[in-house]
Enzyme design. Structure first.
Site, PDB file in Angstrom:
ATOM      1  N   CYS A 193       0.774  -1.247   0.056  1.00 55.43           N
ATOM      2  CA  CYS A 193       0.003   0.128  -0.022  1.00 55.43           C
ATOM      3  C   CYS A 193       0.992   1.288   0.034  1.00 55.43           C
ATOM      4  O   CYS A 193       1.544   1.628   0.973  1.00 55.43           O
ATOM      5  CB  CYS A 193      -0.963  -0.135   1.250  1.00 55.43           C
ATOM      6  SG  CYS A 193      -1.647   1.545   1.764  1.00 55.43           S
ATOM      7  N   CYS A 215       0.023   3.856   2.714  1.00 55.56           N
ATOM      8  CA  CYS A 215       0.386   3.326   3.684  1.00 55.56           C
ATOM      9  C   CYS A 215       1.889   3.643   4.292  1.00 55.56           C
ATOM     10  O   CYS A 215       2.033   4.441   5.216  1.00 55.56           O
ATOM     11  CB  CYS A 215       0.283   1.711   3.914  1.00 55.56           C
ATOM     12  SG  CYS A 215      -1.552   1.516   3.866  1.00 55.56           S
TER      13      CYS A 215
END
Length: 106
Positions: free
Chosen positions: A31, A34
């Site tokens: 991600c 993230c």
């Protein structure tokens, strides 16, 4: 690193039974957003050391927690106090915004 690695096995002890407000960052290796948020989370962990706990849950390795809290988008930040979710934000948010929520739970 002041962030705690939270897993299906230690979630109850680290988060639900925590004596301090706890921020849990739900994330995954793949991600991009993230990874962008990681330095912010690490900085907050240092800033709130001794006042609040900050943990990270890898959703790929700990699917039970993620599905239990209905995590559909990551990064998702859940703010716990006394074992209950007090607030949730999704996406990369400014450090100040996250800190303000943590402050409100102290």
């Amino acid at each position: 690193m002041a962030t705690k690695n939270v897993t299906d096995e230690n979630f109850e002890a680290e988060v639900l039974k925590a004596s301090k407000p706890t921020l849990v960052d739900f994330w995954a290796e793949w991600c991009g957003p993230c990874k962008q948020l990681t330095p912010t989370i690490d900085a907050l962990a240092e800033e709130f050391k001794g006042k609040a706990k900050i943990g990270k849950v890898n959703v790929d390795n700990n699917p039970a927690i993620a599905s239990g809290y209905g995590i559909r988008s990551i990064p998702s930040l859940l703010f716990f106090k006394n074992g209950k979710v007090q607030q949730q934000i999704v996406g990369t948010n400014p450090k100040e915004e996250i800190a303000k929520i943590l402050d409100s739970l102290l």
